[in-house]
Motif scaffolding. Structure first.
Motif, PDB file in Angstrom:
ATOM      1  N   VAL A   1       0.889  -1.318   0.151  1.00 54.84           N
ATOM      2  CA  VAL A   1      -0.063  -0.086  -0.083  1.00 54.84           C
ATOM      3  C   VAL A   1       0.902   1.154  -0.060  1.00 54.84           C
ATOM      4  O   VAL A   1       0.663   2.317  -0.721  1.00 54.84           O
ATOM      5  CB  VAL A   1      -0.955  -0.032   1.219  1.00 54.84           C
ATOM      6  N   GLY A   2       2.084   1.200   0.676  1.00 54.76           N
ATOM      7  CA  GLY A   2       2.936   2.360   0.749  1.00 54.76           C
ATOM      8  C   GLY A   2       3.475   2.795  -0.399  1.00 54.76           C
ATOM      9  O   GLY A   2       3.667   3.869  -0.716  1.00 54.76           O
ATOM     10  N   LEU A   3       3.917   1.677  -0.856  1.00 56.79           N
ATOM     11  CA  LEU A   3       4.685   1.888  -2.415  1.00 56.79           C
ATOM     12  C   LEU A   3       3.805   2.498  -3.359  1.00 56.79           C
ATOM     13  O   LEU A   3       4.239   3.063  -4.289  1.00 56.79           O
ATOM     14  CB  LEU A   3       5.195   0.587  -3.005  1.00 56.79           C
ATOM     15  N   PHE A   4       2.543   2.118  -3.162  1.00 52.54           N
ATOM     16  CA  PHE A   4       1.632   2.532  -4.526  1.00 52.54           C
ATOM     17  C   PHE A   4       0.932   4.096  -3.863  1.00 52.54           C
ATOM     18  O   PHE A   4       0.887   4.819  -4.947  1.00 52.54           O
ATOM     19  CB  PHE A   4       0.345   1.705  -4.285  1.00 52.54           C
ATOM     20  N   CYS A   5       1.042   4.386  -2.823  1.00 55.24           N
ATOM     21  CA  CYS A   5       0.170   5.534  -2.040  1.00 55.24           C
ATOM     22  C   CYS A   5       1.154   6.943  -1.857  1.00 55.24           C
ATOM     23  O   CYS A   5       0.609   8.005  -1.976  1.00 55.24           O
ATOM     24  CB  CYS A   5      -0.968   5.403  -1.204  1.00 55.24           C
ATOM     25  N   ILE A   6       2.351   6.451  -1.128  1.00 54.07           N
ATOM     26  CA  ILE A   6       3.091   7.690  -0.420  1.00 54.07           C
ATOM     27  C   ILE A   6       3.628   8.427  -1.737  1.00 54.07           C
ATOM     28  O   ILE A   6       4.058   7.838  -2.744  1.00 54.07           O
ATOM     29  CB  ILE A   6       4.356   6.978   0.394  1.00 54.07           C
ATOM     30  N   GLU A   7       3.418   9.842  -1.521  1.00 55.16           N
ATOM     31  CA  GLU A   7       3.684  10.627  -2.431  1.00 55.16           C
ATOM     32  C   GLU A   7       4.680  11.802  -1.944  1.00 55.16           C
ATOM     33  O   GLU A   7       4.527  12.246  -0.566  1.00 55.16           O
ATOM     34  CB  GLU A   7       2.454  11.425  -3.179  1.00 55.16           C
ATOM     35  N   GLN A   8       5.474  12.250  -2.998  1.00 57.08           N
ATOM     36  CA  GLN A   8       6.676  13.205  -2.160  1.00 57.08           C
ATOM     37  C   GLN A   8       6.099  14.570  -2.849  1.00 57.08           C
ATOM     38  O   GLN A   8       6.229  14.974  -4.049  1.00 57.08           O
ATOM     39  CB  GLN A   8       7.834  12.881  -2.970  1.00 57.08           C
ATOM     40  N   ARG A   9       5.747  15.338  -1.894  1.00 60.92           N
ATOM     41  CA  ARG A   9       5.141  16.798  -1.994  1.00 60.92           C
ATOM     42  C   ARG A   9       6.204  17.693  -2.162  1.00 60.92           C
ATOM     43  O   ARG A   9       5.730  18.886  -2.729  1.00 60.92           O
ATOM     44  CB  ARG A   9       3.837  17.029  -1.116  1.00 60.92           C
TER      45      ARG A   9
END
Length: 498
Positions: free
Chosen positions: A193-201
């Motif tokens: 889930v983290g690999l798919f959802c975590i974004e760098q803002r």
């Protein structure tokens, strides 16, 4: 027009919680949750570990103490990690450490190997918890930040509370290592889930890790945690009439090293171009008073898990499973109401939701003190329920309120400081309350006797009195913080009209 036709204005759309943000919070939050859970789940297993590993009480406590030390010395570098490395990379590193620690716990057969596993798990947890808060603070819509911080607080408040229950339940039907076997699949799901959802803002920076400051913060926090632990051991030994010189000497030496190291860290940070943690935010009395309350309240919130389970077994005569289950009502209702507390923050601001919550929270330990010599399991669970509900409603809002008073570029530093204080407060509370109970039980006969049960009840009364004092002190600190903030607002408003 299309935005309006499909459900709202552009501003409304901007204030919606993105699905990827929900996934990110779930991924990092579940990682942090199980990391903190293992902090308290092991305390119920101490008797079994002592038999299996052939170690004594003083030795087996290092299973928890070394974990707390690892978490405490890792959290301060979360600000540096956030500035230097991508969020997804930090998350993957935390997962790898968590899984590695679980694998070693499953297959380890000696005490030193288990200590190594706990160190690795502590570092993973020390990375994950601040990362979750940083993602919430950086990526949440402004109007939803309170409720999402409430969701994040589930990790902080519920995991340590239900740890004894989980440990007692699992160990009653399965080998204790099954706890870590069950955690690994959850970590795998979190990773996906983290690999798919975590974004760098926000872009990373070329931040540098000052080695002297890092060593100073490690020695400082490790020294203070060690001093608390060994002071508790020394006082307990003295109360039982045993030898306490060695533990007392270690406690004094650790305290000196810890204080000197932290003083050096503060001195160095003021003169560093790129400090490990930017401590300037603590010059603001509003932030400092929030930090005081945030640091001492976990002494009660986390300490309750230890006090209730021991009081129920040693004074009321319940079994381990029922003792752990007494914590569940308050912990579960806290899980439901923590986001509600955040919603109240979003709607009414910080002052009323926070002060009301902790005014009610004080009632819990006060009632426990009043009824301490005639408690039943039902009363113990019911009065803790009052505290657990109120604590969950207000605790996460303290950090949200404090960090709202500092510039966004200093938010990771504030997050690191507050999470470090949370960890230190929890460790201090468990040590303090275990010492109080030990002193009360000294010379009261063998465990299981009526005199020992009465002495434990007396120790419970002392403990609840200390808890009430801590809650009142936190309430006063927060009231002063909001008073200062209100006076500033009036002053700024008057200046703007001149």
């Amino acid at each position: 027009m299309d935005d309006i036709a499909t459900g709202g204005t552009a501003a409304d759309m901007d204030e919606r919680i993105p699905r990827k943000l929900i996934g990110s919070i779930f991924a990092v939050g579940s990682l942090a949750f199980f990391g903190i859970l293992t902090e308290t789940v092991m305390t119920v297993l101490f008797p079994e570990l002592m038999r299996e590993l052939h170690v004594g009480t003083a030795t087996v406590q290092w299973i928890t103490t070394i974990y707390l030390l690892s978490v405490a010395v890792t959290m301060p570098i979360s600000s540096y990690l956030k500035r230097r490395f991508p969020l997804k990379g930090i998350f993957v590193a935390a997962v790898i450490l968590a899984v590695a620690g679980c694998v070693i716990m499953i297959f380890g057969r000696s005490f030193p190997v288990l200590i190594v596993a706990r160190i690795i798990q502590g570092v993973g947890s020390g990375i994950a918890t601040p990362l979750m808060i940083n993602i919430i603070l950086e990526q949440s819509p402004r109007s939803k930040i309170g409720r999402l911080m409430g969701v994040g607080s589930l990790v902080i408040t519920v995991a340590p509370a239900i740890g004894p229950t989980v440990g007692g339940a699992v160990s009653s039907v399965l080998p204790w290592r099954a706890i870590f076997v069950l955690i690994i699949p959850v970590m795998a799901v979190s990773l996906i889930v983290g690999l798919f959802c975590i974004e760098q803002r926000t872009p990373t920076q070329s931040a540098q890790l000052n080695p002297l400051q890092f060593i100073a913060i490690v020695l400082g926090l490790a020294g203070l945690v060690m001093a608390l632990n060994q002071a508790g051991v020394a006082i307990g030994a003295a109360a039982d009439g045993g030898s306490y010189a060695t533990a007392a000497s270690i406690a004094c030496a650790s305290l000196v090293v810890g204080v000197l190291a932290l003083l050096f860290f503060g001195y160095s940070s003021k003169r560093s171009f790129s400090p490990l943690i930017r401590l300037g935010i603590l010059r603001d009395p509003v932030v400092l008073l929030h930090l005081l309350a945030y640091g001492i309240l976990p002494m009660v919130g986390i300490g309750f898990g230890y006090v209730i389970t021991n009081l129920a077994q040693l004074s009321l005569g319940t079994n381990a499973f029922l003792a752990g289950a007494l914590v569940l009502p308050g912990a579960l209702i806290g899980a439901f109401f923590a986001p509600v507390g955040g919603m109240l923050y979003d709607r009414f601001g910080p002052t009323r939701p926070i002060l009301t919550a902790f005014a009610v929270a004080i009632v819990g330990p006060v009632l426990l003190l009043v009824f301490s010599m005639r408690l039943t399991p039902e009363l113990l669970a019911g009065f803790y329920f009052i505290f657990g509900l109120s604590y969950a409603l207000g605790y996460s809002n303290i950090m949200t309120s404090a960090l709202s008073a500092i510039p966004p570029q200093f938010t990771p530093d504030g997050n690191a400081i507050f999470n470090t204080m949370l960890q230190f407060g929890g460790a201090a509370g468990t040590t303090l309350f275990s010492t109080v109970l030990t002193i009360a039980q000294a010379g009261a006969g063998n465990e299981g006797s009526s005199s020992f049960a009465h002495a434990t009840a007396v120790g419970g009364a002392w403990t609840f009195a200390v808890m009430a004092v801590i809650c009142v002190a936190a309430f006063i600190a927060l009231a002063f913080a909001f008073r200062i903030r209100s006076l500033r607002g009036k002053r700024d408003k008057a200046i703007s009209h001149m």
